[in-house]
Motif scaffolding. Structure first.
Motif, PDB file in Angstrom:
ATOM      1  N   PRO A 196       0.736  -0.862   0.272  1.00  0.00           N
ATOM      2  CA  PRO A 196       0.485  -0.084  -0.285  1.00  0.00           C
ATOM      3  C   PRO A 196       0.656   1.472  -0.219  1.00  0.00           C
ATOM      4  O   PRO A 196       0.369   2.075  -0.555  1.00  0.00           O
ATOM      5  CB  PRO A 196      -0.839   0.198   1.119  1.00  0.00           C
ATOM      6  CG  PRO A 196      -1.075  -1.649   1.562  1.00  0.00           C
ATOM      7  CD  PRO A 196       0.168  -1.942   1.105  1.00  0.00           C
ATOM      8  N   GLY A 244      -6.320  -3.331   0.661  1.00  0.00           N
ATOM      9  CA  GLY A 244      -7.104  -4.941   0.178  1.00  0.00           C
ATOM     10  C   GLY A 244      -8.222  -4.801   0.003  1.00  0.00           C
ATOM     11  O   GLY A 244      -8.179  -5.763   1.167  1.00  0.00           O
ATOM     12  N   PRO A 284      -6.830  -4.031  -4.545  1.00  0.00           N
ATOM     13  CA  PRO A 284      -6.380  -2.612  -3.992  1.00  0.00           C
ATOM     14  C   PRO A 284      -7.435  -1.307  -4.168  1.00  0.00           C
ATOM     15  O   PRO A 284      -7.529  -1.648  -4.976  1.00  0.00           O
ATOM     16  CB  PRO A 284      -5.235  -1.900  -4.767  1.00  0.00           C
ATOM     17  CG  PRO A 284      -4.568  -2.397  -5.506  1.00  0.00           C
ATOM     18  CD  PRO A 284      -5.372  -3.956  -5.414  1.00  0.00           C
TER      19      PRO A 284
END
Lengths: 473, 473
Positions: free
Chosen positions: B378, B398, B408
């Motif tokens: 991320p 996620g 994502p």
């Protein structure tokens, strides 16, 4: 899984449990990390468990050839200053007791000893940690302890298993002694791949035939003499497809035998290796046996070989490098350093590589005699014979033997004044009996006027060999 | 033997010959020992040959994920100061040319270059020599080059082959990218065991069905999304006995899929590994799948795992030790040293061991998203989004995806004065397109008033995840 005669077997879990128990007994006997412990036992399940228990307490197994004479054994025990001597021979233990502690194998397994061992005792090893010591003689005749590390054993096992396509479904027949690397390495391969092994205390061709026929073993480690007997015994026309073949080490296989067994449908993996390389260096795949006659094959994974060429012919000393090669000899830094050149181990054997990099052995290291899979170094026998006051010169030569491949034969020059040669011969037989393992006893004593010598005063061993063999035939 | 679509194949000998030729071209291009060479190519035979030729000249392969954006690729090429960039994309080569030399793959194979290479060039490596570099991101979001040595690859290959009972008769289906360790390791296993592999440029479930049915492949490496598609495609009642099963990595397998494939008679080897461990750490044997539901199995040979327990429950960070573990990250000694504790590699993943030492994964490292077998960090996406002047706060989470496992999704807090949210969203889509590989593009942008925070001002990611998933359903 360890299979045993008469249908017995021990699972990995059972072996592990017994190993833990024996490890406690060893702890109780004061054995600690790095201690050498002599294991003087034949191919019995107890031996396997003791060897594993020594690993559990991080001690070093000194693997003793049970065929050796007490004197030979005591030399080794002293040399590696073993902290403990484990045996099933009370007689031998009596002799050893003056130099170290002894423990009878029965006592270990009947022991009620339950010393606390921490649950967190992780059995993890560095690859360089020493696992075992096995003695080998050399041209000097003095036995040297070959140091075998966990890495040596581990890398030999993985490479060998991959080379021979061994998987956890396989079962390896082990009648070769586990005090030699040929047998010891079968145990390690079992631990590494999860395959089983069948532990035979002594070789028995009838038993092996039945095991193959009943699909109970899928591969067998043998020496030539075992193959000879097996060949005489086997009388079936078909071989179960489960049987992968024979791994044949410890000297060359006669071509006729190779041919006849191949015609019967057997796969033979001929191999060349030594204690110092923790078993196989090269192995010949059966599919190459027909096109590469006389070769011992290609190197195992991550093993490198090269020839230290003597001349333009490509023939020379075989050098080996790789993670299965010993760190050296116990307590002999100088001998160790002389055994290597630029990181390559000098085998002392003479050979060459063909254009496909297959290895061929021309001549065994110096004057090595291989008899029934056992290495015999003439110097060792010669030094025993030379101890007799009437012996002036001696040369021990390997002569052909149908059964054993080779047998030692002694050529002797006596001092001038000896009248009763027969009496000296009896002395010598007695000497050998006292000092040497029986497989090292010369099969003949040849009393000669003189030995053939080179200009630099070396004995012409090849000439003597030819002479003895011409007399034989 | 490398098998290719449309019945083509290359024997080991042919691969070796081509490798020699390409090594000459690389020599001619001035590549020398230790140089990094970026290989930006998909699963083609040429890629395999180039990777092997880099080994022949002792250069280091920088394996580039072809899905990455030009900016991401250029970051890596600079980071490892690659001496050469090999690709089949002229467009990308134009962009890279300002920072290093480029070579088009077609040019390499059409080259008439015949620079002299000594015949004595022995390709021998120390285990510590670097073979390849593969980039992975982390919690910081900055990609790091994982150094993989020859020893790492070799020990992974031997242990994996033994764990999975792979022999030289096997053929491994490789549709996972060879720029990832999952694919690269298949090549190494082939070199080590002599097994073949089938190189698929892209995954195709119909092709895989046919290959299994026709006994052309005996084992297949897959990620969950491939298994899902395979499961839909497969409609036969029997499976050839030659097919050993699927090695499934890159995230968990849904239980229903595991169950249905098992019912159909397929063996699934679930595994857990990472770039830093050169592929598998633990693998679950199919025979244990029923009794050890949810586990990823036992460690490979010579790999040790332990849990750095967080509390009394036995759950904690998974630590790994063994010869497949990386030496560290390229040019990042501090990051490397922080990645280890007392010689143990800190995976960042959370798990526990049961009483039989089977590993269970509780939680992936920090906030890792695994999408179609690709790892997405991320932080990497967040730093791109934060570059927009109107973005104040961002959290990439996620969310579940039936097809990819996870995808994502971005939660964004904009600055107060923004009037046209849609215009910012278009900006962000554009930014992602420019800076990130497409598989990393958020599937949704959620504009929020604020993000839930802990008292120590950390984003409550689990809360956001629950929120997004409740909206989804």
């Amino acid at each position: 899984m360890m299979h045993l005669p008469r249908g017995d077997s021990l699972s990995f879990k059972e072996v592990d449990k017994k190993t833990e128990q024996v490890a406690k007994v060893l702890n109780g006997a004061g054995i600690k990390e790095g201690d050498r412990v002599s294991v003087h036992l034949s191919n019995k399940p107890e031996t396997v468990i003791i060897l594993l228990a020594l690993q559990a307490v991080k001690a070093i197994a000194h693997c003793v050839n049970t065929r050796l004479s007490p004197e030979e054994i005591i030399y080794q025990v002293k040399d590696c200053s073993a902290a403990l001597f484990i045996s099933d021979s009370l007689e031998l233990m009596n002799e050893v007791r003056s130099i170290t502690k002894t423990l009878e194998v029965g006592h270990i397994f009947n022991s009620e000893n339950h010393i606390f061992m921490s649950d967190n005792d992780q059995r993890s090893f560095e690859w360089d940690d020493t696992c075992s010591i096995m003695y080998t003689s050399g041209t000097t005749g003095k036995p040297k302890g070959v140091i075998q590390s966990y890495g040596n054993h581990y890398h030999s096992a993985t490479a060998s298993s991959i080379h021979l396509s061994i998987i956890n479904q396989d079962c390896w027949y082990c009648a070769v002694p586990i005090f030699h690397v040929s047998g010891f390495s079968i145990i390690v391969r079992s631990l590494v791949t999860g395959c089983s092994f069948y532990l035979a205390e002594t070789y028995n061709q009838e038993e092996l035939c039945t095991l193959i026929q009943q699909e109970q073993v899928t591969i067998a480690s043998v020496v030539t003499v075992m193959l000879l007997r097996f060949h005489e015994q086997w009388n079936l026309t078909t071989i179960p497809t489960t049987f992968k073949g024979f791994l044949v080490g410890g000297g060359p296989v006669p071509k006729w035998l190779l041919q006849e067994l191949t015609e019967k449908g057997f796969n033979l993996f001929q191999t060349y290796g030594m204690t110092e390389t923790c078993s196989q260096v090269v192995t010949l795949s059966p599919e190459k046996a027909a096109t590469k006659i006389g070769s011992v094959g290609l190197p195992l994974l991550h093993t490198d070989i090269k020839i230290d060429k003597l001349d333009g012919s490509g023939v020379g000393e075989i050098l080996v490098k790789g993670p299965t090669v010993t760190k050296g000899y116990w307590g002999l830094p100088e001998v160790t350093s002389n055994a290597f050149v630029n990181g390559w181990f000098k085998t002392g054997d003479i050979g060459y590589l063909d254009q496909d990099e297959f290895l061929y052995i021309k001549d065994r290291r110096s004057d090595l005699i291989i008899s029934g899979g056992e290495n015999i170094y003439p110097a060792e026998i010669e030094s025993v014979l030379l101890a007799h006051p009437n012996v002036e010169q001696v040369a021990v030569i390997g002569v052909q033997s149908t059964e054993w491949g080779q047998s030692p034969s002694a050529c002797i020059v006596l001092s001038d004044h000896v009248l009763d040669i027969r009496s000296v011969e009896l002395d010598l037989i007695h000497l050998c009996h006292e000092k040497l393992a029986s497989y090292k006893h010369p099969v003949h004593f040849h009393f000669m006027e003189s030995l053939p010598m080179t200009s630099s005063m070396k004995i012409k061993r090849h000439e003597l060999k030819a002479l003895l063999e011409s007399e034989q035939s």
